[in-house]
Design a protein around this motif. Structure first.
Motif, PDB file in Angstrom:
ATOM      1  N   SER A  90      35.987 -43.047   3.529  1.00 10.50           N
ATOM      2  CA  SER A  90      37.426 -42.875   3.248  1.00 10.50           C
ATOM      3  C   SER A  90      37.763 -43.700   1.759  1.00 10.50           C
ATOM      4  CB  SER A  90      38.168 -43.421   4.201  1.00 10.50           C
ATOM      5  OG  SER A  90      38.062 -44.869   4.211  1.00 10.50           O
ATOM      6  N   ARG A  91      36.723 -44.219   1.497  1.00  8.96           N
ATOM      7  CA  ARG A  91      36.984 -45.179   0.322  1.00  8.96           C
ATOM      8  C   ARG A  91      36.753 -44.327  -1.108  1.00  8.96           C
ATOM      9  NH1 ARG A  91      38.324 -47.666   3.940  1.00  8.96           N
ATOM     10  NH2 ARG A  91      38.013 -49.810   4.320  1.00  8.96           N
ATOM     11  N   VAL A  92      36.216 -43.160  -0.975  1.00  4.59           N
ATOM     12  CA  VAL A  92      35.740 -42.371  -2.160  1.00  4.59           C
ATOM     13  C   VAL A  92      36.859 -41.291  -2.451  1.00  4.59           C
ATOM     14  CG1 VAL A  92      34.061 -40.559  -2.790  1.00  4.59           C
ATOM     15  CG2 VAL A  92      33.503 -42.525  -1.374  1.00  4.59           C
ATOM     16  N   ARG A  93      37.133 -41.106  -3.594  1.00  7.61           N
ATOM     17  CA  ARG A  93      38.123 -40.597  -4.215  1.00  7.61           C
ATOM     18  C   ARG A  93      37.614 -39.143  -4.963  1.00  7.61           C
ATOM     19  NH1 ARG A  93      40.550 -45.459  -4.635  1.00  7.61           N
ATOM     20  NH2 ARG A  93      39.666 -45.687  -6.774  1.00  7.61           N
ATOM     21  N   ALA A 112      29.277 -37.824   6.540  1.00  6.11           N
ATOM     22  CA  ALA A 112      30.869 -38.081   6.379  1.00  6.11           C
ATOM     23  C   ALA A 112      31.486 -37.753   5.241  1.00  6.11           C
ATOM     24  CB  ALA A 112      31.268 -39.669   6.824  1.00  6.11           C
ATOM     25  N   LEU A 113      30.702 -37.805   3.951  1.00  5.86           N
ATOM     26  CA  LEU A 113      31.327 -37.467   2.658  1.00  5.86           C
ATOM     27  C   LEU A 113      31.100 -35.727   2.789  1.00  5.86           C
ATOM     28  CD1 LEU A 113      29.540 -39.867   0.212  1.00  5.86           C
ATOM     29  CD2 LEU A 113      31.861 -39.658   0.681  1.00  5.86           C
ATOM     30  N   VAL A 114      29.981 -35.191   3.047  1.00  2.09           N
ATOM     31  CA  VAL A 114      29.989 -33.636   3.196  1.00  2.09           C
ATOM     32  C   VAL A 114      31.043 -33.308   4.013  1.00  2.09           C
ATOM     33  CG1 VAL A 114      28.536 -31.783   3.926  1.00  2.09           C
ATOM     34  CG2 VAL A 114      27.722 -33.622   2.728  1.00  2.09           C
ATOM     35  N   ALA A 115      31.550 -33.909   5.172  1.00  6.80           N
ATOM     36  CA  ALA A 115      32.610 -33.390   6.162  1.00  6.80           C
ATOM     37  C   ALA A 115      34.038 -33.594   5.351  1.00  6.80           C
ATOM     38  CB  ALA A 115      32.851 -34.148   7.393  1.00  6.80           C
ATOM     39  N   ARG A 116      34.163 -34.239   4.306  1.00  5.07           N
ATOM     40  CA  ARG A 116      35.372 -34.314   3.649  1.00  5.07           C
ATOM     41  C   ARG A 116      35.500 -33.321   2.665  1.00  5.07           C
ATOM     42  NH1 ARG A 116      37.153 -39.937   0.863  1.00  5.07           N
ATOM     43  NH2 ARG A 116      39.031 -38.357   0.454  1.00  5.07           N
ATOM     44  N   THR A 117      36.313 -32.183   3.211  1.00  6.75           N
ATOM     45  CA  THR A 117      36.433 -31.115   2.302  1.00  6.75           C
ATOM     46  C   THR A 117      37.510 -31.242   1.427  1.00  6.75           C
ATOM     47  OG1 THR A 117      37.846 -30.085   3.937  1.00  6.75           O
ATOM     48  CG2 THR A 117      35.400 -29.441   4.199  1.00  6.75           C
ATOM     49  N   ASP A 118      38.062 -32.343   1.428  1.00  8.00           N
ATOM     50  CA  ASP A 118      39.149 -32.564   0.222  1.00  8.00           C
ATOM     51  C   ASP A 118      38.375 -33.028  -0.892  1.00  8.00           C
ATOM     52  OD1 ASP A 118      38.837 -35.021   2.059  1.00  8.00           O
ATOM     53  OD2 ASP A 118      40.066 -36.103   0.833  1.00  8.00           O
ATOM     54  N   LEU A 119      37.290 -33.677  -0.617  1.00  8.34           N
ATOM     55  CA  LEU A 119      36.705 -34.112  -2.061  1.00  8.34           C
ATOM     56  C   LEU A 119      36.021 -33.395  -2.927  1.00  8.34           C
ATOM     57  CD1 LEU A 119      34.672 -37.109  -0.545  1.00  8.34           C
ATOM     58  CD2 LEU A 119      36.734 -37.135  -1.894  1.00  8.34           C
ATOM     59  N   ASP A 120      36.306 -33.335  -4.179  1.00  7.67           N
ATOM     60  CA  ASP A 120      35.601 -32.530  -5.320  1.00  7.67           C
ATOM     61  C   ASP A 120      35.334 -33.105  -6.523  1.00  7.67           C
ATOM     62  OD1 ASP A 120      35.193 -29.962  -6.116  1.00  7.67           O
ATOM     63  OD2 ASP A 120      37.335 -29.406  -6.963  1.00  7.67           O
ATOM     64  N   GLU A 121      34.600 -32.708  -7.426  1.00 10.12           N
ATOM     65  CA  GLU A 121      34.084 -33.156  -8.626  1.00 10.12           C
ATOM     66  C   GLU A 121      33.532 -34.689  -8.422  1.00 10.12           C
ATOM     67  OE1 GLU A 121      37.300 -32.665 -11.488  1.00 10.12           O
ATOM     68  OE2 GLU A 121      37.101 -30.574 -11.374  1.00 10.12           O
ATOM     69  N   ALA A 138      26.952 -29.663   0.161  1.00  8.00           N
ATOM     70  CA  ALA A 138      28.277 -30.050  -0.485  1.00  8.00           C
ATOM     71  C   ALA A 138      28.464 -29.500  -1.926  1.00  8.00           C
ATOM     72  CB  ALA A 138      28.720 -31.480  -0.499  1.00  8.00           C
ATOM     73  N   ILE A 139      27.343 -29.178  -2.555  1.00  7.43           N
ATOM     74  CA  ILE A 139      27.160 -28.678  -4.063  1.00  7.43           C
ATOM     75  C   ILE A 139      27.896 -27.197  -3.987  1.00  7.43           C
ATOM     76  CG2 ILE A 139      25.548 -27.921  -5.909  1.00  7.43           C
ATOM     77  CD1 ILE A 139      23.517 -29.947  -4.733  1.00  7.43           C
ATOM     78  N   PRO A 140      28.668 -26.863  -4.939  1.00  6.98           N
ATOM     79  CA  PRO A 140      29.008 -27.516  -6.018  1.00  6.98           C
ATOM     80  C   PRO A 140      30.272 -28.677  -6.129  1.00  6.98           C
ATOM     81  CG  PRO A 140      30.028 -25.502  -6.255  1.00  6.98           C
ATOM     82  CD  PRO A 140      29.383 -25.726  -4.989  1.00  6.98           C
ATOM     83  N   ARG A 141      30.890 -28.787  -4.989  1.00  2.00           N
ATOM     84  CA  ARG A 141      32.053 -29.845  -5.010  1.00  2.00           C
ATOM     85  C   ARG A 141      31.304 -31.225  -5.211  1.00  2.00           C
ATOM     86  NH1 ARG A 141      33.858 -31.471  -0.370  1.00  2.00           N
ATOM     87  NH2 ARG A 141      32.372 -30.592   1.065  1.00  2.00           N
TER      88      ARG A 141
END
Length: 264
Positions: A90-93, A112-121, A138-141
């Protein structure tokens, strides 16, 4: 004022910093006799702060056990690591760059990062092959960069020679670190020296640094120094770490976040 308590505090800090300190070196550092150092070490041992060994002393809780493999460690405290990973992720934007360390908790963070579908770039640099493979879906996100280096089979990690070459040339927003020990005087330590070396370089390359470590690591001191507490921004651990164990870390100025694992 009695100088003995202050001197003993300095002794304990020096022992923690070195991992092992000889009586002769401590006497020279503090400008006192070896007899005084031995007397002080006996008091510190009685207080549970150091362990005396032949010729000197080691920090209390210094573990000389064999390192566990990634496969072994990921089966321990699974729910705690999952809860820590969710909080850490949750600390990653979106749009940020980060360094992601090796280990079972870091692997949980990758999932957990892969599961965060809101994360991009998001650009993620790692020295862990298992971490990179977990992030691949999670590539190319995500852009996933592997450091290179010499492969260690226990953690599927890449270490020197060559592991830190890339780290010298990058500056990231966030480093997410793992370790096998965190203690107020000794700071963050790791049982494996080659990995500790890479972790130190990660600390130097990041604007923010978060340590994701389960409660079994709190109060432990190991051979390889990674960072002092003032080089960290936050510790995220599980609520099995007692207030008494965490109090010295908070007193030292470290922000500590505890999470509650889901129950079976």
């Amino acid at each position: 004022m009695d100088a003995a308590p202050l001197r003993r505090d300095r002794l304990a800090a020096s022992v923690a910093r070195r991992g092992f300190a000889r009586v002769t070196d401590l006497a020279r550092e503090l400008g006192v006799s070896e007899v005084t150092v031995r007397t002080d070490l006996a008091t510190l041992e009685a207080d549970g702060r150091v362990t005396r060994v032949h010729g000197g002393a080691m920090p209390r809780g210094l573990v000389a056990e064999r390192e566990s493999s990634l496969e072994q460690s990921r089966t321990r405290l699974t729910r705690a690591k999952e809860a820590i990973a969710l909080e850490t992720a949750s600390r990653v934007r979106s749009g940020e760059s980060l360094l992601l360390d090796v280990g079972s908790t870091a692997l949980a963070v990758a999932n957990a990062l892969v599961a965060r579908t809101d994360l991009d770039e998001v650009v993620i640099v790692t020295n862990g092959l298992a971490i990179a493979l977990a992030l691949e879906s999670a590539i190319p996100r995500f852009t996933v960069v592997v450091t290179g280096g010499t492969l260690r089979s226990l953690q599927h990690s890449l270490v020197n020679p060559l592991a830190t070459t890339l780290l010298d040339d990058v500056r990231v927003d966030l480093a997410i670190l793992g370790a096998t020990g965190i203690e107020a005087a000794a700071g963050v330590t790791n049982v494996n020296l080659p990995e500790a070396e890479v972790k130190r370089r990660m600390v130097a390359s990041a604007s923010r640094r978060v340590l994701a470590a389960d409660s079994s690591k709190v109060g432990q001191v190991h051979l390889g120094r990674v960072a002092s507490l003032d080089e960290l921004d936050e510790l995220i651990t599980d609520d099995a770490a007692t207030d008494a164990a965490l109090a010295p870390l908070r007193t030292a100025g470290l922000r500590v976040t505890t999470v509650t694992p889901r129950r079976a």
